[in-house]
Design a protein around this motif. Structure first.
Motif, PDB file in Angstrom:
ATOM      1  N   THR A 494       0.705  -1.437  -0.351  1.00  0.00           N
ATOM      2  CA  THR A 494       0.276  -0.435   0.536  1.00  0.00           C
ATOM      3  C   THR A 494       1.025   1.640   0.342  1.00  0.00           C
ATOM      4  O   THR A 494       0.269   2.289  -0.610  1.00  0.00           O
ATOM      5  CB  THR A 494      -0.876   0.263   0.936  1.00  0.00           C
ATOM      6  OG1 THR A 494      -0.432  -0.021   2.020  1.00  0.00           O
ATOM      7  CG2 THR A 494      -1.800  -1.073   1.552  1.00  0.00           C
ATOM      8  N   GLU A 495       1.733   1.121   0.155  1.00  0.00           N
ATOM      9  CA  GLU A 495       2.973   2.077   0.792  1.00  0.00           C
ATOM     10  C   GLU A 495       3.217   2.953  -0.827  1.00  0.00           C
ATOM     11  O   GLU A 495       3.896   3.900  -1.299  1.00  0.00           O
ATOM     12  CB  GLU A 495       3.925   2.898   1.486  1.00  0.00           C
ATOM     13  CG  GLU A 495       3.764   2.388   3.326  1.00  0.00           C
ATOM     14  CD  GLU A 495       3.141   0.536   3.299  1.00  0.00           C
ATOM     15  OE1 GLU A 495       3.363   0.480   2.893  1.00  0.00           O
ATOM     16  OE2 GLU A 495       2.739   1.318   4.544  1.00  0.00           O
ATOM     17  N   SER A 496       2.790   2.225  -1.907  1.00  0.00           N
ATOM     18  CA  SER A 496       3.597   2.369  -3.287  1.00  0.00           C
ATOM     19  C   SER A 496       2.764   1.832  -4.307  1.00  0.00           C
ATOM     20  O   SER A 496       3.188   1.249  -5.523  1.00  0.00           O
ATOM     21  CB  SER A 496       5.408   1.341  -3.235  1.00  0.00           C
ATOM     22  OG  SER A 496       4.659  -0.220  -3.448  1.00  0.00           O
ATOM     23  N   MET A 497       1.526   2.326  -4.306  1.00  0.00           N
ATOM     24  CA  MET A 497       0.699   2.037  -4.722  1.00  0.00           C
ATOM     25  C   MET A 497       0.539   3.332  -5.753  1.00  0.00           C
ATOM     26  O   MET A 497      -0.166   3.849  -5.373  1.00  0.00           O
ATOM     27  CB  MET A 497      -0.738   1.695  -4.060  1.00  0.00           C
ATOM     28  CG  MET A 497      -0.391   0.088  -4.115  1.00  0.00           C
ATOM     29  SD  MET A 497      -2.379   0.617  -3.198  1.00  0.00           S
ATOM     30  CE  MET A 497      -1.946  -1.705  -2.791  1.00  0.00           C
ATOM     31  N   PHE A 498       1.623   3.601  -6.960  1.00  0.00           N
ATOM     32  CA  PHE A 498       1.192   5.336  -7.572  1.00  0.00           C
ATOM     33  C   PHE A 498       0.842   5.291  -8.422  1.00  0.00           C
ATOM     34  O   PHE A 498       0.163   6.176  -8.536  1.00  0.00           O
ATOM     35  CB  PHE A 498       3.465   4.954  -7.859  1.00  0.00           C
ATOM     36  CG  PHE A 498       4.004   4.702  -7.000  1.00  0.00           C
ATOM     37  CD1 PHE A 498       4.344   5.808  -5.953  1.00  0.00           C
ATOM     38  CD2 PHE A 498       5.190   3.892  -6.803  1.00  0.00           C
ATOM     39  CE1 PHE A 498       5.249   6.130  -4.282  1.00  0.00           C
ATOM     40  CE2 PHE A 498       5.771   3.667  -6.016  1.00  0.00           C
ATOM     41  CZ  PHE A 498       6.260   3.888  -5.687  1.00  0.00           C
ATOM     42  N   MET A 499       0.342   4.481  -9.639  1.00  0.00           N
ATOM     43  CA  MET A 499      -0.458   5.046 -10.803  1.00  0.00           C
ATOM     44  C   MET A 499      -1.203   3.295 -10.930  1.00  0.00           C
ATOM     45  O   MET A 499      -0.867   2.432 -11.113  1.00  0.00           O
ATOM     46  CB  MET A 499       0.112   5.685 -11.442  1.00  0.00           C
ATOM     47  CG  MET A 499       0.871   5.076 -12.068  1.00  0.00           C
ATOM     48  SD  MET A 499       2.222   6.260 -13.110  1.00  0.00           S
ATOM     49  CE  MET A 499       1.494   6.657 -14.130  1.00  0.00           C
ATOM     50  N   ALA A 500      -2.225   3.595 -11.585  1.00  0.00           N
ATOM     51  CA  ALA A 500      -3.134   2.126 -11.987  1.00  0.00           C
ATOM     52  C   ALA A 500      -3.907   2.737 -13.425  1.00  0.00           C
ATOM     53  O   ALA A 500      -4.670   3.516 -12.917  1.00  0.00           O
ATOM     54  CB  ALA A 500      -3.511   1.258 -10.668  1.00  0.00           C
ATOM     55  N   GLY A 501      -4.253   1.994 -14.327  1.00  0.00           N
ATOM     56  CA  GLY A 501      -4.867   2.545 -15.243  1.00  0.00           C
ATOM     57  C   GLY A 501      -6.110   1.462 -15.977  1.00  0.00           C
ATOM     58  O   GLY A 501      -5.128   0.388 -16.033  1.00  0.00           O
ATOM     59  N   GLY A 502      -7.150   0.743 -16.196  1.00  0.00           N
ATOM     60  CA  GLY A 502      -7.588   0.247 -16.621  1.00  0.00           C
ATOM     61  C   GLY A 502      -8.819   0.363 -17.001  1.00  0.00           C
ATOM     62  O   GLY A 502      -8.797   1.953 -17.813  1.00  0.00           O
ATOM     63  N   SER A 503      -9.860  -0.017 -18.220  1.00  0.00           N
ATOM     64  CA  SER A 503     -10.463   0.400 -19.293  1.00  0.00           C
ATOM     65  C   SER A 503     -12.125   1.431 -18.868  1.00  0.00           C
ATOM     66  O   SER A 503     -11.929   2.259 -19.476  1.00  0.00           O
ATOM     67  CB  SER A 503     -11.098   0.140 -19.854  1.00  0.00           C
ATOM     68  OG  SER A 503     -11.702  -1.316 -19.154  1.00  0.00           O
ATOM     69  N   ASP A 504     -12.324   1.050 -17.515  1.00  0.00           N
ATOM     70  CA  ASP A 504     -12.983   1.856 -16.820  1.00  0.00           C
ATOM     71  C   ASP A 504     -12.684   2.825 -15.769  1.00  0.00           C
ATOM     72  O   ASP A 504     -13.714   3.733 -14.910  1.00  0.00           O
ATOM     73  CB  ASP A 504     -13.841   0.983 -15.946  1.00  0.00           C
ATOM     74  CG  ASP A 504     -13.746   0.467 -15.046  1.00  0.00           C
ATOM     75  OD1 ASP A 504     -12.721   0.201 -15.034  1.00  0.00           O
ATOM     76  OD2 ASP A 504     -14.268  -0.690 -14.375  1.00  0.00           O
ATOM     77  N   CYS A 505     -11.340   2.899 -15.124  1.00  0.00           N
ATOM     78  CA  CYS A 505     -11.503   3.629 -14.350  1.00  0.00           C
ATOM     79  C   CYS A 505      -9.478   4.585 -14.474  1.00  0.00           C
ATOM     80  O   CYS A 505      -8.553   3.654 -14.921  1.00  0.00           O
ATOM     81  CB  CYS A 505     -11.821   3.767 -12.959  1.00  0.00           C
ATOM     82  SG  CYS A 505     -10.136   2.095 -12.406  1.00  0.00           S
ATOM     83  N   LEU A 506      -8.917   5.720 -13.684  1.00  0.00           N
ATOM     84  CA  LEU A 506      -7.622   5.648 -13.719  1.00  0.00           C
ATOM     85  C   LEU A 506      -7.542   6.269 -12.101  1.00  0.00           C
ATOM     86  O   LEU A 506      -8.418   6.624 -11.746  1.00  0.00           O
ATOM     87  CB  LEU A 506      -7.447   7.157 -14.891  1.00  0.00           C
ATOM     88  CG  LEU A 506      -6.205   7.839 -14.627  1.00  0.00           C
ATOM     89  CD1 LEU A 506      -5.965   8.380 -15.980  1.00  0.00           C
ATOM     90  CD2 LEU A 506      -5.892   8.655 -13.165  1.00  0.00           C
TER      91      LEU A 506
END
Length: 559
Positions: A494-506
């Motif tokens: 949880t201390e390194s969840m910087f960026m994530a992207g899917g088709s339905d959210c960023l």
């Protein structure tokens, strides 16, 4: 008081006033950790004789090239190089860039000896192209050498160090310039109040930070510089960064409430350092320096490598002498009003954001990659426009006229490595911020709380967590190798969840909440505290989006 044994190069009256010879006469410890503590405590600082012995031992133990000039070489070459010229009129080598030789309580003979030694070093080290710190080093070493030849040999060993993990003195313009950029990055992270002041009063803040070595190697009084050098010989280059950061912290504390002019701030800091005894003792300066919880030597080395790579891409080479970077754009001037158009932020606000980004990218111009008002409210189109760009800057304006965003270190195409599932990537250089209704930046939680992590015992070990995004064995092959999660033992992901992207959210930031969540239609979003950035909500916790922009970083030379 009996003469403490200063040599013929030193003005004894001035030296007695600078450093009293009252300390212990012997040093018996051999363990590095104990030696570090003694150096920091100033164990040999009050004994000229003991400091001379310690310097001799520490410099003798520096791993050097197989063939390194010694005292006998100096005896052979000094006459040929100096000839019949008066030592006081000798020119300085080109690589010192017209640096003034600090007097450091030397008499006229000593000041002439420094010039002779520097010319002989230039003869023996033709590969040195830029080394403005060397006059100060030689001037100090001359105090603790029995003659010129011994001082020459000590300086040679420092210059000839071949331990890849032990950086000592910059010997090229490339190394010097990248160290200045690295110092700017460290100021941005560890001296944020001072950095804000520098950006506000200086038209070109990188030029202010380019002076950092001069503060140490020239402006600091002798007793201060000697204390710094004591620790530097034991612990290496990182000490220099620490002390320079501490100097800037003290300068900001003293001058924050006083008017500063952009054309005099460099001189103001130099004057402050020369008169630092009015503000703080050597002990307090070092105490402040070591209270700064810097990242590991490896992390700083990675940052240095990234900055060197950025400079090489701009044509700076190891052989290059000191010249102004052609077409270089400095932080405060990087956003040009005549070329900048945004529906979300003003030129001034973008300049403030630009002062937060890593130095190697602050040299670039902002390049609009995506605008919801131009390209439509589509996350798929957002990804299409942003892929291939690293890093990027995300800006959001809500229907309530709140403005927030994020600096994102890694190419959005990395999301494709998770096989359609939502996975986090990026590095600790990411940060989130808000501009309206008030300015606030939130960096990676580990920057403010390094006690959360300890470097793993095997720093070169392969990553085990899916957050890592680099498979290259050479960290310089990545644009953002600094603060990669794989270099840290974190208590959880949880201390390194910087960026994530899917088709339905960023998503930006995770763990216990999300710093930013945007839906696939770029219509709705939410913000809350998250473990990665330890942030407050960046705007209203649930918001409607009026506009979204993504900006890239364009090299001015490609425009």
């Amino acid at each position: 008081m009996d003469s403490p044994g200063y040599n013929c190069f030193v003005d004894k009256d001035k030296m007695d006033a600078a450093i009293q010879d009252l300390g212990p006469k012997e040093l018996s410890c051999t363990e590095l950790q104990e030696l570090k503590q003694l150096a920091r405590q100033g164990y040999w600082a009050q004994s000229h004789a003991l400091r001379a012995k310690v310097y001799q031992r520490l410099i003798r133990d520096i791993p050097c090239r197989t063939v390194t000039p010694d005292a006998s070489v100096y005896s052979d070459i000094v006459g040929k190089i100096v000839g019949k010229h008066s030592s006081s009129c000798l020119p300085l080598p080109e690589f010192v860039d017209n640096t003034q030789v600090p007097s450091y309580c030397l008499n006229a003979r000593g000041e002439g000896a420094v010039r002779k030694i520097l010319l002989c070093l230039a003869n023996q080290f033709p590969d040195i192209s830029f080394c403005p710190a060397l006059p100060a080093v030689v001037a100090l070493l001359l105090h603790y050498s029995i003659d010129e030849a011994e001082c020459f040999e000590k300086a040679c060993r420092i210059l000839a160090c071949n331990d890849p993990g032990r950086r000592l003195i910059d010997q090229s313009f490339l190394a010097f310039e990248s160290s200045c950029m690295t110092f700017g990055d460290l100021v941005n992270k560890y001296c944020q109040a001072a950095h804000k002041l520098m950006v506000a009063v200086s038209e070109d803040v990188l030029q202010v930070y380019a002076d950092w070595q001069r503060w140490l190697f020239g402006e600091l009084p002798l007793c201060y510089f000697a204390r710094v050098f004591d620790v530097f010989l034991v612990e290496g280059y990182k000490v220099l960064y620490r002390v320079a950061l501490a100097i800037l912290k003290f300068f900001h504390k003293v001058r924050a409430g006083q008017p500063l002019e952009s054309d005099s701030v460099k001189q103001d800091i130099r004057t402050f350092v020369r008169d630092i005894a009015k503000t703080v003792s050597p002990e307090k300066l070092l105490e402040k320096a070591f209270a700064i919880r810097l990242f590991s030597r490896k992390e700083i080395q990675l940052l240095q490598m990234a900055n060197e790579k950025a400079l090489k891409q701009k044509g700076i080479t190891v052989k290059q002498k000191s010249v102004s970077l052609s077409k270089r754009q400095f932080v405060h001037l990087a956003v040009h009003a005549e070329n900048f158009r945004s529906e979300i932020v003003s030129v001034r606000e973008m300049r403030d954001i630009w002062s937060w980004v890593p130095e190697r990218f602050a040299l670039c111009q902002p390049l609009l990659l995506f605008s919801s008002l131009q390209h439509g409210y589509s996350l798929a189109r957002f990804y299409f426009q942003c892929e291939g760009h690293e890093p990027t800057l995300l800006l959001i304006k809500t229907t309530q006229k709140e403005v927030c965003g994020a600096y994102l270190s890694t190419d959005w195409s990395e999301r494709n490595k998770f096989g359609g599932k939502l996975g986090f990537f990026g590095t600790g250089e990411c940060f989130v911020f808000r501009l309206q209704p008030e300015v606030q930046r939130y960096e990676w939680v580990v920057i403010k709380h390094p006690e959360l992590t300890k470097p793993p015992p095997l720093m070169a070990a392969e990553p085990t967590a899916p957050l890592s995004h680099s498979t290259s064995s050479d960290p310089a092959d990545r644009l953002s190798p600094f603060l990669a999660a794989r270099h840290f033992n974190l208590p959880s992901k949880t201390e390194s969840m910087f960026m994530a992207g899917g088709s339905d959210c960023l998503i930006v930031g995770g763990g216990g909440g999300q710093a930013l969540y945007i839906d696939g239609d770029l219509n709705r979003g939410r913000t809350s505290h998250c473990d990665t950035f330890n942030n407050q909500p960046l705007c209203s916790e649930n918001f409607l989006i009026a506009a979204v922009e993504a900006w890239g970083f364009q090299d001015p030379d490609t425009q």
